[in-house]
Motif scaffolding. Structure first.
Motif, PDB file in Angstrom:
ATOM      1  N   ARG A  25       0.832  -1.195   0.000  1.00 19.28           N
ATOM      2  CA  ARG A  25       0.000   0.000   0.000  1.00 19.28           C
ATOM      3  C   ARG A  25       0.868   1.248   0.000  1.00 19.28           C
ATOM      4  O   ARG A  25       1.822   1.353   0.755  1.00 19.28           O
ATOM      5  CB  ARG A  25      -0.914   0.040   1.219  1.00 19.28           C
ATOM      6  N   ASN A  26       0.530   2.202  -0.849  1.00 25.17           N
ATOM      7  CA  ASN A  26       1.222   3.478  -0.901  1.00 25.17           C
ATOM      8  C   ASN A  26       0.225   4.499  -1.423  1.00 25.17           C
ATOM      9  O   ASN A  26       0.033   4.612  -2.626  1.00 25.17           O
ATOM     10  CB  ASN A  26       2.452   3.394  -1.811  1.00 25.17           C
ATOM     11  N   PHE A  31      -7.108  10.181   2.073  1.00 22.80           N
ATOM     12  CA  PHE A  31      -8.311   9.349   1.963  1.00 22.80           C
ATOM     13  C   PHE A  31      -8.253   8.393   0.776  1.00 22.80           C
ATOM     14  O   PHE A  31      -9.216   7.697   0.493  1.00 22.80           O
ATOM     15  CB  PHE A  31      -9.551  10.235   1.849  1.00 22.80           C
ATOM     16  N   GLY A  32      -7.145   8.360   0.074  1.00 23.60           N
ATOM     17  CA  GLY A  32      -7.021   7.525  -1.118  1.00 23.60           C
ATOM     18  C   GLY A  32      -7.036   6.043  -0.830  1.00 23.60           C
ATOM     19  O   GLY A  32      -7.280   5.240  -1.715  1.00 23.60           O
ATOM     20  N   GLY A  33      -6.776   5.644   0.402  1.00 22.91           N
ATOM     21  CA  GLY A  33      -6.709   4.232   0.726  1.00 22.91           C
ATOM     22  C   GLY A  33      -7.931   3.668   1.394  1.00 22.91           C
ATOM     23  O   GLY A  33      -7.941   2.493   1.750  1.00 22.91           O
ATOM     24  N   ILE A  34      -8.964   4.477   1.550  1.00 29.57           N
ATOM     25  CA  ILE A  34     -10.145   3.989   2.259  1.00 29.57           C
ATOM     26  C   ILE A  34     -10.795   2.825   1.506  1.00 29.57           C
ATOM     27  O   ILE A  34     -11.040   1.762   2.075  1.00 29.57           O
ATOM     28  CB  ILE A  34     -11.157   5.128   2.496  1.00 29.57           C
TER      29      ILE A  34
END
Length: 156
Positions: A25-26, A31-34
């Motif tokens: 994950r990067n 909020f891009g990883g929600i």
């Protein structure tokens, strides 16, 4: 291979897949990883349920008889054909764009997985389903989420 072994092997492979995704994950925005995190969490939960069920009499995959083994060979052939269609879809997406490859991809998979491939009604329903699915995805991504889909070099 027994049903328990298939459930265990499948669960372990998906656990490894989720772990690799989680470790890579990067996120560029806070909020891009929600959404990816929620999807990975749900996948982990479902695979954990499958893993636990593999030790009970309520296995996900049931042991079959000899007749189902012959039917299983047909399923392998169908999976290979669908995989080839998806590979062609992904390869041509950059050149032809999502709208064209979406209609052809959805249509060809719907047609191929149908029981009555030779009937005109089956072909028409595959085309209608392909147009509806492609329109739905374009509408959701382009208009609601404001995420551009690949236009392709022909139409771009």
């Amino acid at each position: 291979m027994s049903a328990k072994a298939r459930d265990l092997l499948g669960s372990i492979l998906i656990f490894i897949f989720v772990a690799v995704l989680w470790s890579e994950r990067n996120y560029m925005t806070p909020f891009g990883g929600i959404f990816p995190d929620v999807v990975m969490g749900c996948l982990f939960l479902l695979v954990a349920i499958t893993f636990i069920l593999s030790f009970t009499p309520y296995r996900t995959i049931k042991d079959g008889d000899g007749a189902s083994a012959e039917k299983g060979k047909k399923h392998w052939r169908e999976m290979i054909v669908v995989a080839v269609i998806l590979l062609a879809w992904a390869t041509l997406l950059r050149y032809l764009g999502f709208a064209l490859t979406g209609v052809v991809g959805f249509g060809s998979i719907t047609w191929y997985l149908s029981e009555r491939r030779t009937s005109l009604r089956c072909i028409l329903s595959a085309v209608i389903i392909a147009l509806a699915m492609t329109y739905l995805l374009v509408f959701v991504f382009e208009y609601l989420l404001k995420v551009p889909l690949p236009p392709g070099r022909i139409f771009g």
